[in-house]
Design a protein around this motif. Structure first.
Motif, PDB file in Angstrom:
ATOM      1  N   GLY A   1      46.605  45.420  36.699  1.00 37.96           N
ATOM      2  CA  GLY A   1      46.167  46.528  35.951  1.00 37.96           C
ATOM      3  C   GLY A   1      45.307  47.319  36.461  1.00 37.96           C
ATOM      4  N   ALA A   2      45.033  48.461  35.741  1.00 36.57           N
ATOM      5  CA  ALA A   2      43.927  49.295  36.144  1.00 36.57           C
ATOM      6  C   ALA A   2      42.399  49.112  35.587  1.00 36.57           C
ATOM      7  CB  ALA A   2      44.394  50.733  35.484  1.00 36.57           C
ATOM      8  N   LYS A   3      42.472  48.082  34.673  1.00 41.11           N
ATOM      9  CA  LYS A   3      41.235  47.404  34.220  1.00 41.11           C
ATOM     10  C   LYS A   3      41.321  45.798  34.220  1.00 41.11           C
ATOM     11  CE  LYS A   3      39.731  51.287  31.490  1.00 41.11           C
ATOM     12  NZ  LYS A   3      38.608  51.522  32.386  1.00 41.11           N
ATOM     13  N   VAL A   4      40.097  45.113  34.341  1.00 37.49           N
ATOM     14  CA  VAL A   4      39.977  43.750  34.201  1.00 37.49           C
ATOM     15  C   VAL A   4      38.758  43.460  33.288  1.00 37.49           C
ATOM     16  CG1 VAL A   4      38.598  43.385  36.440  1.00 37.49           C
ATOM     17  CG2 VAL A   4      39.774  41.544  35.436  1.00 37.49           C
TER      18      VAL A   4
ATOM     19  N   GLY B   1      43.995  36.323  38.695  1.00 38.62           N
ATOM     20  CA  GLY B   1      43.557  37.040  39.691  1.00 38.62           C
ATOM     21  C   GLY B   1      42.874  36.058  40.496  1.00 38.62           C
ATOM     22  N   TRP B   2      42.264  36.512  41.721  1.00 32.19           N
ATOM     23  CA  TRP B   2      41.457  35.863  42.596  1.00 32.19           C
ATOM     24  C   TRP B   2      40.131  36.083  42.557  1.00 32.19           C
ATOM     25  CZ3 TRP B   2      43.330  31.814  45.569  1.00 32.19           C
ATOM     26  CH2 TRP B   2      42.403  31.213  46.254  1.00 32.19           C
TER      27      TRP B   2
ATOM     28  N   PRO C   1      19.181  30.735  41.643  1.00 33.64           N
ATOM     29  CA  PRO C   1      18.570  31.990  41.279  1.00 33.64           C
ATOM     30  C   PRO C   1      18.492  33.076  42.553  1.00 33.64           C
ATOM     31  CG  PRO C   1      16.963  30.361  40.488  1.00 33.64           C
ATOM     32  CD  PRO C   1      18.112  29.579  41.403  1.00 33.64           C
ATOM     33  N   GLY C   2      19.069  34.262  42.022  1.00 32.12           N
ATOM     34  CA  GLY C   2      19.394  35.217  43.216  1.00 32.12           C
ATOM     35  C   GLY C   2      20.433  36.197  42.681  1.00 32.12           C
ATOM     36  N   LEU C   3      20.503  37.276  43.715  1.00 31.95           N
ATOM     37  CA  LEU C   3      21.408  38.344  43.544  1.00 31.95           C
ATOM     38  C   LEU C   3      23.029  37.609  44.086  1.00 31.95           C
ATOM     39  CD1 LEU C   3      19.307  41.276  44.842  1.00 31.95           C
ATOM     40  CD2 LEU C   3      19.993  40.415  42.499  1.00 31.95           C
ATOM     41  N   TYR C   4      24.210  38.245  43.331  1.00 28.83           N
ATOM     42  CA  TYR C   4      25.215  38.028  43.978  1.00 28.83           C
ATOM     43  C   TYR C   4      26.232  39.093  43.672  1.00 28.83           C
ATOM     44  CZ  TYR C   4      23.795  32.879  43.718  1.00 28.83           C
ATOM     45  OH  TYR C   4      23.182  31.833  43.921  1.00 28.83           O
ATOM     46  N   ARG C   5      27.605  39.012  44.016  1.00 26.78           N
ATOM     47  CA  ARG C   5      28.542  39.812  43.900  1.00 26.78           C
ATOM     48  C   ARG C   5      29.882  39.019  43.834  1.00 26.78           C
ATOM     49  NH1 ARG C   5      29.115  41.327  49.537  1.00 26.78           N
ATOM     50  NH2 ARG C   5      27.842  39.448  49.905  1.00 26.78           N
ATOM     51  N   LEU C   6      30.447  39.673  42.564  1.00 30.31           N
ATOM     52  CA  LEU C   6      31.726  39.059  42.057  1.00 30.31           C
ATOM     53  C   LEU C   6      33.087  40.134  42.465  1.00 30.31           C
ATOM     54  CD1 LEU C   6      33.877  37.562  40.293  1.00 30.31           C
ATOM     55  CD2 LEU C   6      33.296  39.048  38.654  1.00 30.31           C
ATOM     56  N   TYR C   7      33.759  39.696  43.279  1.00 28.54           N
ATOM     57  CA  TYR C   7      34.923  40.252  43.733  1.00 28.54           C
ATOM     58  C   TYR C   7      36.263  39.578  42.806  1.00 28.54           C
ATOM     59  CZ  TYR C   7      32.399  42.414  47.496  1.00 28.54           C
ATOM     60  OH  TYR C   7      31.611  43.262  48.173  1.00 28.54           O
ATOM     61  N   VAL C   8      37.067  40.192  42.330  1.00 22.00           N
ATOM     62  CA  VAL C   8      38.430  39.809  41.664  1.00 22.00           C
ATOM     63  C   VAL C   8      39.495  40.649  42.403  1.00 22.00           C
ATOM     64  CG1 VAL C   8      37.312  38.923  39.830  1.00 22.00           C
ATOM     65  CG2 VAL C   8      38.035  41.452  39.619  1.00 22.00           C
TER      66      VAL C   8
ATOM     67  N   VAL D   1      32.489  42.522  30.411  1.00 23.45           N
ATOM     68  CA  VAL D   1      32.275  43.785  30.898  1.00 23.45           C
ATOM     69  C   VAL D   1      33.881  44.047  31.173  1.00 23.45           C
ATOM     70  CG1 VAL D   1      30.130  43.564  31.817  1.00 23.45           C
ATOM     71  CG2 VAL D   1      31.926  43.062  33.412  1.00 23.45           C
ATOM     72  N   GLU D   2      34.166  45.414  31.068  1.00 20.39           N
ATOM     73  CA  GLU D   2      35.598  45.830  31.594  1.00 20.39           C
ATOM     74  C   GLU D   2      35.405  46.650  32.504  1.00 20.39           C
ATOM     75  OE1 GLU D   2      38.972  46.782  28.767  1.00 20.39           O
ATOM     76  OE2 GLU D   2      38.149  48.694  29.282  1.00 20.39           O
ATOM     77  N   LEU D   3      35.847  46.113  33.727  1.00 23.81           N
ATOM     78  CA  LEU D   3      35.888  46.948  35.132  1.00 23.81           C
ATOM     79  C   LEU D   3      37.062  47.695  35.522  1.00 23.81           C
ATOM     80  CD1 LEU D   3      34.415  43.759  37.350  1.00 23.81           C
ATOM     81  CD2 LEU D   3      33.093  45.619  36.026  1.00 23.81           C
ATOM     82  N   ASP D   4      37.147  48.772  36.000  1.00 20.87           N
ATOM     83  CA  ASP D   4      37.904  49.681  36.623  1.00 20.87           C
ATOM     84  C   ASP D   4      38.518  48.922  38.031  1.00 20.87           C
ATOM     85  OD1 ASP D   4      38.022  51.542  34.589  1.00 20.87           O
ATOM     86  OD2 ASP D   4      36.524  52.735  35.556  1.00 20.87           O
ATOM     87  N   THR D   5      39.662  49.001  38.179  1.00 22.29           N
ATOM     88  CA  THR D   5      40.195  48.358  39.584  1.00 22.29           C
ATOM     89  C   THR D   5      40.607  49.525  40.382  1.00 22.29           C
ATOM     90  OG1 THR D   5      42.546  47.976  38.646  1.00 22.29           O
ATOM     91  CG2 THR D   5      40.898  46.320  38.294  1.00 22.29           C
TER      92      THR D   5
END
Length: 154
Positions: free
Chosen positions: A143-146, A93-94, A131-138, A50-54
């Motif tokens: 840049g403006a996208k990752v 990135g982190w 199994p379960g829900l998670y959140r990814l933080y980078v 996926v391409e994410l806006d930062t």
């Protein structure tokens, strides 16, 4: 005397061999688990990038402690089967993975590595997920996208 000998040795030592890999085409020879890197999707699921806006990291709510300044992004995801999953990024990135939909502490990674040679994958960090829900933080992004991908298996 010893200093002069050491300097002489340094001057005559052969230079380290340059590490150059002749890539015929970037991302052309990805392993099966990473083929989705070149076929982006809309959801953060195993096998699709996926391409994410930062945004400015200071403006992103929920960032865990220890994140890096710069740009940041977040996306939620679901794991159906327990196992080791990697998070691949196209830039330095982190990477933090947190369980649930809010709060909580970042999980400890189990392995760090680089993407394959001749690929645009800069790094892959792996986590042991149930199994379960998670959140990814980078964070700490320039840049403006990752571009990111959830990779299943080792």
């Amino acid at each position: 005397m010893l200093l002069a000998a050491a300097l002489l040795l340094l001057q005559t030592a052969p230079a380290p061999a340059a590490q150059t890999t002749a890539c015929k085409a970037t991302d052309a020879s990805l392993p099966t688990a990473l083929l989705g890197w070149v076929k982006p999707g809309d959801e953060f699921v195993p096998g699709k990038a996926v391409e994410l806006d930062t945004i400015d990291a200071a403006a992103l709510k929920g960032l865990p402690a220890g994140t890096k300044p710069g740009k940041a992004a977040m996306i939620g995801f679901k794991v159906e089967t327990a196992g080791v999953y990697g998070v691949a990024l196209d830039q330095g990135g982190w990477i933090d993975v947190l369980p649930g939909t809010e709060g909580g502490a970042a999980l400890t990674s189990v392995k760090h590595g680089h993407g394959p040679e001749c690929s645009t994958i800069r790094k892959i960090v792996r986590f042991d997920l149930k199994p379960g829900l998670y959140r990814l933080y980078v964070s700490g992004l320039p840049g403006a996208k990752v571009k990111a991908m959830l990779v299943s298996g080792e």
